[in-house]
Design a protein around this motif. Structure first.
Motif, PDB file in Angstrom:
ATOM      1  N   LEU A 141       0.759  -1.127   0.140  1.00 52.17           N
ATOM      2  CA  LEU A 141      -0.333   0.118  -0.453  1.00 52.17           C
ATOM      3  C   LEU A 141       1.129   0.990   0.128  1.00 52.17           C
ATOM      4  O   LEU A 141       1.555   1.537   0.998  1.00 52.17           O
ATOM      5  CB  LEU A 141      -1.170   0.162   0.872  1.00 52.17           C
ATOM      6  N   LEU A 142       1.221   1.590  -1.135  1.00 57.04           N
ATOM      7  CA  LEU A 142       1.884   3.001  -1.401  1.00 57.04           C
ATOM      8  C   LEU A 142       1.305   4.640  -1.610  1.00 57.04           C
ATOM      9  O   LEU A 142       0.217   4.580  -2.080  1.00 57.04           O
ATOM     10  CB  LEU A 142       2.585   2.839  -2.317  1.00 57.04           C
ATOM     11  N   ARG A 143       2.299   5.666  -0.704  1.00 57.87           N
ATOM     12  CA  ARG A 143       0.956   6.917  -1.339  1.00 57.87           C
ATOM     13  C   ARG A 143       1.763   7.207  -2.081  1.00 57.87           C
ATOM     14  O   ARG A 143       2.862   7.661  -2.191  1.00 57.87           O
ATOM     15  CB  ARG A 143       1.223   7.503  -0.037  1.00 57.87           C
ATOM     16  N   VAL A 144       1.175   8.017  -3.204  1.00 54.25           N
ATOM     17  CA  VAL A 144       1.416   8.575  -4.314  1.00 54.25           C
ATOM     18  C   VAL A 144       0.825   9.897  -4.439  1.00 54.25           C
ATOM     19  O   VAL A 144       0.065  10.819  -3.644  1.00 54.25           O
ATOM     20  CB  VAL A 144       1.063   8.183  -5.968  1.00 54.25           C
ATOM     21  N   GLU A 145       1.443  11.040  -4.886  1.00 55.59           N
ATOM     22  CA  GLU A 145       1.291  12.913  -5.394  1.00 55.59           C
ATOM     23  C   GLU A 145      -0.357  12.667  -6.117  1.00 55.59           C
ATOM     24  O   GLU A 145      -1.498  13.458  -5.553  1.00 55.59           O
ATOM     25  CB  GLU A 145       2.225  13.321  -5.991  1.00 55.59           C
ATOM     26  N   ARG A 146      -0.412  11.642  -6.939  1.00 54.60           N
ATOM     27  CA  ARG A 146      -2.138  11.235  -7.936  1.00 54.60           C
ATOM     28  C   ARG A 146      -1.982  10.544  -8.921  1.00 54.60           C
ATOM     29  O   ARG A 146      -0.690   9.451  -9.003  1.00 54.60           O
ATOM     30  CB  ARG A 146      -2.126  12.676  -9.177  1.00 54.60           C
ATOM     31  N   LEU A 147      -3.338   9.997  -8.718  1.00 57.29           N
ATOM     32  CA  LEU A 147      -3.753   8.291  -9.648  1.00 57.29           C
ATOM     33  C   LEU A 147      -3.452   8.938 -10.594  1.00 57.29           C
ATOM     34  O   LEU A 147      -3.660  10.713 -11.250  1.00 57.29           O
ATOM     35  CB  LEU A 147      -4.781   8.582  -9.137  1.00 57.29           C
ATOM     36  N   PRO A 148      -2.760   8.186 -11.794  1.00 59.26           N
ATOM     37  CA  PRO A 148      -2.696   8.273 -13.352  1.00 59.26           C
ATOM     38  C   PRO A 148      -4.700   8.265 -14.249  1.00 59.26           C
ATOM     39  O   PRO A 148      -3.681   7.332 -14.873  1.00 59.26           O
ATOM     40  CB  PRO A 148      -1.716   7.373 -14.179  1.00 59.26           C
ATOM     41  N   ARG A 149      -4.921   8.633 -13.856  1.00 53.66           N
ATOM     42  CA  ARG A 149      -6.510   9.273 -14.813  1.00 53.66           C
ATOM     43  C   ARG A 149      -6.167   9.367 -15.682  1.00 53.66           C
ATOM     44  O   ARG A 149      -5.339  10.506 -15.753  1.00 53.66           O
ATOM     45  CB  ARG A 149      -7.485   9.466 -13.453  1.00 53.66           C
ATOM     46  N   ASN A 150      -7.136   9.159 -16.418  1.00 55.94           N
ATOM     47  CA  ASN A 150      -6.781   9.007 -18.233  1.00 55.94           C
ATOM     48  C   ASN A 150      -8.682  10.708 -17.866  1.00 55.94           C
ATOM     49  O   ASN A 150      -8.817  11.081 -16.679  1.00 55.94           O
ATOM     50  CB  ASN A 150      -7.271   8.563 -19.062  1.00 55.94           C
ATOM     51  N   LYS A 151      -8.407  11.709 -18.980  1.00 59.98           N
ATOM     52  CA  LYS A 151      -9.272  12.758 -19.485  1.00 59.98           C
ATOM     53  C   LYS A 151     -10.447  12.111 -18.799  1.00 59.98           C
ATOM     54  O   LYS A 151     -11.345  13.281 -18.506  1.00 59.98           O
ATOM     55  CB  LYS A 151      -8.987  13.265 -20.802  1.00 59.98           C
ATOM     56  N   VAL A 152     -11.109  11.331 -18.578  1.00 59.08           N
ATOM     57  CA  VAL A 152     -12.224  10.934 -18.299  1.00 59.08           C
ATOM     58  C   VAL A 152     -12.688  10.497 -16.815  1.00 59.08           C
ATOM     59  O   VAL A 152     -13.747   9.874 -16.824  1.00 59.08           O
ATOM     60  CB  VAL A 152     -13.092   9.967 -19.058  1.00 59.08           C
ATOM     61  N   GLY A 153     -11.117  10.297 -16.468  1.00 64.64           N
ATOM     62  CA  GLY A 153     -11.119  10.227 -14.930  1.00 64.64           C
ATOM     63  C   GLY A 153     -11.176   7.994 -14.491  1.00 64.64           C
ATOM     64  O   GLY A 153     -11.147   7.682 -13.645  1.00 64.64           O
ATOM     65  N   LYS A 154     -10.792   7.559 -15.784  1.00 64.22           N
ATOM     66  CA  LYS A 154     -10.438   6.362 -15.745  1.00 64.22           C
ATOM     67  C   LYS A 154      -8.822   5.706 -15.171  1.00 64.22           C
ATOM     68  O   LYS A 154      -8.181   6.850 -15.663  1.00 64.22           O
ATOM     69  CB  LYS A 154     -10.988   5.537 -16.822  1.00 64.22           C
ATOM     70  N   LEU A 155      -8.579   4.607 -14.819  1.00 61.83           N
ATOM     71  CA  LEU A 155      -7.303   4.407 -14.647  1.00 61.83           C
ATOM     72  C   LEU A 155      -7.234   3.333 -15.448  1.00 61.83           C
ATOM     73  O   LEU A 155      -7.356   1.677 -15.061  1.00 61.83           O
ATOM     74  CB  LEU A 155      -7.545   4.082 -12.742  1.00 61.83           C
ATOM     75  N   PRO A 156      -6.570   3.780 -16.356  1.00 58.28           N
ATOM     76  CA  PRO A 156      -5.766   2.453 -17.520  1.00 58.28           C
ATOM     77  C   PRO A 156      -4.534   1.203 -16.741  1.00 58.28           C
ATOM     78  O   PRO A 156      -3.991   2.110 -15.686  1.00 58.28           O
ATOM     79  CB  PRO A 156      -5.152   2.942 -18.475  1.00 58.28           C
ATOM     80  N   ARG A 157      -4.909   0.553 -16.856  1.00 58.58           N
ATOM     81  CA  ARG A 157      -4.370  -0.487 -16.099  1.00 58.58           C
ATOM     82  C   ARG A 157      -2.765  -0.250 -16.238  1.00 58.58           C
ATOM     83  O   ARG A 157      -2.166  -0.662 -15.561  1.00 58.58           O
ATOM     84  CB  ARG A 157      -4.324  -2.156 -16.583  1.00 58.58           C
ATOM     85  N   SER A 158      -2.361  -0.155 -17.717  1.00 59.47           N
ATOM     86  CA  SER A 158      -0.998  -0.107 -17.854  1.00 59.47           C
ATOM     87  C   SER A 158      -0.455   1.239 -17.075  1.00 59.47           C
ATOM     88  O   SER A 158       1.138   1.526 -16.238  1.00 59.47           O
ATOM     89  CB  SER A 158      -0.687  -0.291 -19.386  1.00 59.47           C
ATOM     90  N   ALA A 159      -1.421   2.083 -17.018  1.00 56.39           N
ATOM     91  CA  ALA A 159      -0.901   3.286 -16.289  1.00 56.39           C
ATOM     92  C   ALA A 159      -0.584   3.144 -15.249  1.00 56.39           C
ATOM     93  O   ALA A 159      -0.149   3.347 -14.269  1.00 56.39           O
ATOM     94  CB  ALA A 159      -1.348   4.475 -16.708  1.00 56.39           C
ATOM     95  N   LEU A 160      -1.535   2.134 -13.971  1.00 55.10           N
ATOM     96  CA  LEU A 160      -1.619   1.622 -12.887  1.00 55.10           C
ATOM     97  C   LEU A 160      -0.173   1.216 -12.623  1.00 55.10           C
ATOM     98  O   LEU A 160       0.841   1.451 -11.431  1.00 55.10           O
ATOM     99  CB  LEU A 160      -2.629   0.950 -12.671  1.00 55.10           C
ATOM    100  N   LEU A 161      -0.046  -0.061 -14.084  1.00 53.16           N
ATOM    101  CA  LEU A 161       1.162  -0.700 -12.893  1.00 53.16           C
ATOM    102  C   LEU A 161       2.806  -0.202 -12.749  1.00 53.16           C
ATOM    103  O   LEU A 161       3.844   0.089 -12.455  1.00 53.16           O
ATOM    104  CB  LEU A 161       1.550  -1.721 -14.167  1.00 53.16           C
ATOM    105  N   ALA A 162       3.151   1.049 -14.310  1.00 47.46           N
ATOM    106  CA  ALA A 162       3.976   2.391 -14.118  1.00 47.46           C
ATOM    107  C   ALA A 162       3.400   3.139 -12.715  1.00 47.46           C
ATOM    108  O   ALA A 162       5.108   3.115 -12.632  1.00 47.46           O
ATOM    109  CB  ALA A 162       3.613   2.664 -15.757  1.00 47.46           C
ATOM    110  N   ALA A 163       2.789   3.350 -12.009  1.00 45.40           N
ATOM    111  CA  ALA A 163       2.606   4.127 -11.172  1.00 45.40           C
ATOM    112  C   ALA A 163       3.104   3.189 -10.347  1.00 45.40           C
ATOM    113  O   ALA A 163       4.116   3.907  -9.440  1.00 45.40           O
ATOM    114  CB  ALA A 163       1.800   4.642 -10.865  1.00 45.40           C
ATOM    115  N   LEU A 164       2.806   1.866  -9.706  1.00 42.83           N
ATOM    116  CA  LEU A 164       3.126   1.211  -8.773  1.00 42.83           C
ATOM    117  C   LEU A 164       4.718   0.748  -9.124  1.00 42.83           C
ATOM    118  O   LEU A 164       5.544   1.624  -8.009  1.00 42.83           O
ATOM    119  CB  LEU A 164       2.666  -0.120  -9.358  1.00 42.83           C
TER     120      LEU A 164
END
Length: 387
Positions: free
Chosen positions: A350-373
């Motif tokens: 469980l990690l803290r980040v500055e922001r989640l990688p939401r796209n322009k419609v507020g969704k979280l693409p899986r590839s972006a989530l894995l990169a953020a992790l």
């Protein structure tokens, strides 16, 4: 609209990244990228036409006569190609006919509009299904003004909406409006792309003095149903649509089509239905069940958490991960979650980040989530330890 006048196919990519645009180039396919002047980094493999709407002049008639489309083009099954968001994997193309899109827009207009509304403002891009259907096609079929401006910040939204405006937005955007204490008056608000909590819906209705309607839909099927989330849990199908159950599967029927739904549905006696989640949303660990969406809502409900997501980085769901945007420590978040769920569903890491990688419609693409992790883990390894 320009492509419609020429009877050409329209391909609407999920985003404007060079990788996504280059992937559209295929042997035997002639493409031209048309944009409104945005600075897009594209290679010479894709001709680029920059369209400046200011050159048309205010009030100038673009089409002198009523638009009449060829029947073959109107019913062409791939006249418009949209893409899924990629939240559960790679974005997938979804071909649509203009007939399908306009008919569904008419059905949606019947369900969500009232006589006082005069214009539509959308905070979502129009190349996505939700934005295209409700930010462009809905005002076209209903004779409303579509505002050529996409507000982002809560203050921008407040400045452009009025009591005669339909605001087309997302839970992510609406949550920011509530958290910023930005009050505004709207005629009606539409929300989609992610589940909306009853608490947020009620808070929004109180702050903008209007009713909020949540939309159930997908890129594959378009708008399917609506509900007034602040006061009801059940969904009402659009007029002309029905559900057909075959064993554990449920199909959407209407307009001469039958489409399989990826959600688990509970049909009620009054014709409405309840959503029980998607099969892909289920989490099974040590013989126990939960869902990613429910776990995410539990983390988001912890005091001090501004945004969060629970997901898995592998295919066997054996290890849950969570990224949180919060003003409290990770240990405080973990302690708060431990009081709400069985220990087997506690995310590690469980990690803290500055922001989640939401796209322009507020969704979280899986590839972006894995990169953020991966990035969050790198930060942790560099010695920036969590509190």
């Amino acid at each position: 609209m320009a492509a419609m006048l020429r009877g050409q196919q329209m391909i609407l990519p999920c985003d404007e990244s060079p990788e996504v645009l280059e992937a559209l180039v295929q042997p035997g396919r002639t493409l031209c990228l048309v944009s409104d002047g945005a600075d897009l980094a594209v290679s010479g493999n894709l001709p680029h036409l920059v369209f400046d709407s200011d050159e048309l002049g205010v009030g100038e008639d673009v089409v002198g006569a009523p638009l009449v489309l060829d029947e073959g083009y109107w019913t062409r099954p791939d006249a418009v190609v949209l893409f899924t968001s990629g939240s559960t994997g790679a974005p997938r193309p979804q071909p649509k006919s203009l007939q399908q899109l306009f008919l569904r827009a008419q059905q949606t207009a019947t369900a969500v509009l009232n006589a006082d509304l005069e214009r539509v403002v959308a905070t979502v891009p129009l190349q996505h299904m939700y934005g295209l259907e409700n930010g462009l096609l809905l005002p076209l079929v209903a004779g409303l003004c579509a505002v050529d401006y996409r507000p982002f910040y809560p203050a921008d939204i407040a400045a452009v909406v009025t009591s005669r405006t339909l605001l087309v937005s997302t839970p992510d955007h609406l949550r920011y409006c509530v958290q910023s204490n930005q009050e505004f008056v709207a005629g009606r608000v539409l929300s989609a792309t992610a589940p909306l909590s009853q608490e947020l819906a009620a808070a929004l209705e109180a702050s903008c003095s209007c009713s909020l309607i949540e939309i159930y839909g997908s890129t594959e099927n378009g708008v399917m149903a609506t509900r007034k989330t602040a006061s009801e849990a059940a969904w009402t199908l659009l007029q002309g649509l029905g559900l057909q159950r075959e064993g554990e599967r449920c199909w959407l029927v209407g307009g001469g089509q039958k489409q399989l739904l990826s959600d688990r549905i509970e049909c009620l006696n009054d014709g409405r239905f309840l959503l029980q989640g998607r099969d892909q949303d289920l989490v099974k660990i040590s013989g126990k069940r939960h869902s990613f969406s429910a776990l995410t809502r539990l983390v988001q409900s912890i005091e001090g958490v501004e945004d969060a997501v629970v997901f898995t980085e592998n295919d066997d769901y054996s290890r849950l991960c969570a990224l949180v945007v919060s003003s409290v420590s990770v240990e405080q978040v973990r302690a708060g979650l431990r009081r709400k769920v069985d220990p087997v569903f506690l995310p590690r890491p469980l990690l803290r980040v500055e922001r989640l990688p939401r796209n322009k419609v507020g969704k979280l693409p899986r590839s972006a989530l894995l990169a953020a992790l991966a990035d969050a883990r790198k930060v942790l390894r560099r010695g920036h330890k969590e509190e």
